[in-house]
Design a protein around this motif. Sequence first.
Motif, PDB file in Angstrom:
ATOM      1  N   ARG A 245       0.821  -1.208   0.000  1.00  0.00           N
ATOM      2  CA  ARG A 245       0.000   0.000   0.000  1.00  0.00           C
ATOM      3  C   ARG A 245       0.857   1.260   0.000  1.00  0.00           C
ATOM      4  O   ARG A 245       0.462   2.286  -0.565  1.00  0.00           O
TER       5      ARG A 245
ATOM      6  N   ALA B 251      -1.478   1.980  -5.635  1.00  0.00           N
ATOM      7  CA  ALA B 251      -2.061   0.923  -4.803  1.00  0.00           C
ATOM      8  C   ALA B 251      -3.454   1.302  -4.317  1.00  0.00           C
ATOM      9  O   ALA B 251      -4.372   0.470  -4.336  1.00  0.00           O
ATOM     10  N   VAL B 252      -3.632   2.537  -3.883  1.00  0.00           N
ATOM     11  CA  VAL B 252      -4.934   2.952  -3.355  1.00  0.00           C
ATOM     12  C   VAL B 252      -5.970   2.996  -4.467  1.00  0.00           C
ATOM     13  O   VAL B 252      -7.138   2.626  -4.268  1.00  0.00           O
TER      14      VAL B 252
ATOM     15  N   HIS C  66      -6.733  -0.682  -5.195  1.00  0.00           N
ATOM     16  CA  HIS C  66      -7.367  -1.374  -4.069  1.00  0.00           C
ATOM     17  C   HIS C  66      -7.746  -0.337  -3.003  1.00  0.00           C
ATOM     18  O   HIS C  66      -7.012  -0.161  -2.019  1.00  0.00           O
TER      19      HIS C  66
ATOM     20  N   ASP D  10      -8.516  -3.444   1.173  1.00  0.00           N
ATOM     21  CA  ASP D  10      -7.568  -4.551   0.986  1.00  0.00           C
ATOM     22  C   ASP D  10      -8.189  -5.898   0.641  1.00  0.00           C
ATOM     23  O   ASP D  10      -7.488  -6.803   0.206  1.00  0.00           O
TER      24      ASP D  10
END
Length: 286
Positions: free
Chosen positions: A217, A223-224, A227, A230
């Motif tokens: 993350r 990453a955010v 996803h 998570d």
Amino acid sequence: MSTPASLPTLFLSHGSPMIAIEPGEAGLFMQRLGPTIDRIWGRPSAIVIMSPHTATRTPFVLGAAHHDTIHDFGGFPEALDEIYYDAPGEPELAHQVTHLLADAGLLAQFTPQGGLDHGIWTTLMHLYPQVNVPVVPVSLTPQSKPAEVLAMGRLLQGLAAQGVLVIGSGSLTHNLHRFFKRPTPVDAPEESDCAAFRAWVQARTDAADWPALLDYRAQAPFAVEMHPTDEHWLPFYFAAGAACVGEAMPALGQRLHASVTHGHLAMDAYGFGPGAALLAESLAQA
């Protein structure tokens, strides 16, 4: 004749429930995956699987002798509700899995209840359409950190020797807000942030860079965006942990499949453990 490397563990992207009736590249891959595993290692004695759609505060192991199909979605064609994958369970194995988790201090509980959520049955219907492999679902604890889920998987590392196939079913990328706010055709070109995230995961997995993967993350590009939460990514670590040998980190992972739908819903699949390279080679030749 030499004995092949041990049965690998798998991370499979299930994407939308529509994969049940529109398999696309990922579904066709899974239709080859099951027979390829059978050819090398024989039919698995059972499948232990984690999906984000069976989520609980503490781990539960579903030990029913029979699992009904759960149609846990809405707004899709009625044809999806007419598909059933009512699979056998394996209570004895479920008790074993519960003990492996609980003996290590996890608050894991056995339950005689059953049922297969769509993250499980839309995947297994392509792997084993004969519905003749017993299934033991393990619930996801969505508040867990990647390292905690990897440690949970590590406790199941001995199952492969019993012929048990361990699967984490999720999605390599999963942003439902984008999916519904900005609909795109299933064959839309891949978007740049999705491509960057997928490339990072493959590179870090190829390098067995688990410190980076566990800190995805903070370290993975976008990453955010890929996803926002998570839960669809955590099964990756469950599968990887189950391929550990002793206290070592997982062996090199192998990307077994790569495809993208709707421009940003990645359907990549990974194998872990000593047998992953053999599986990747055999799939490439199939």
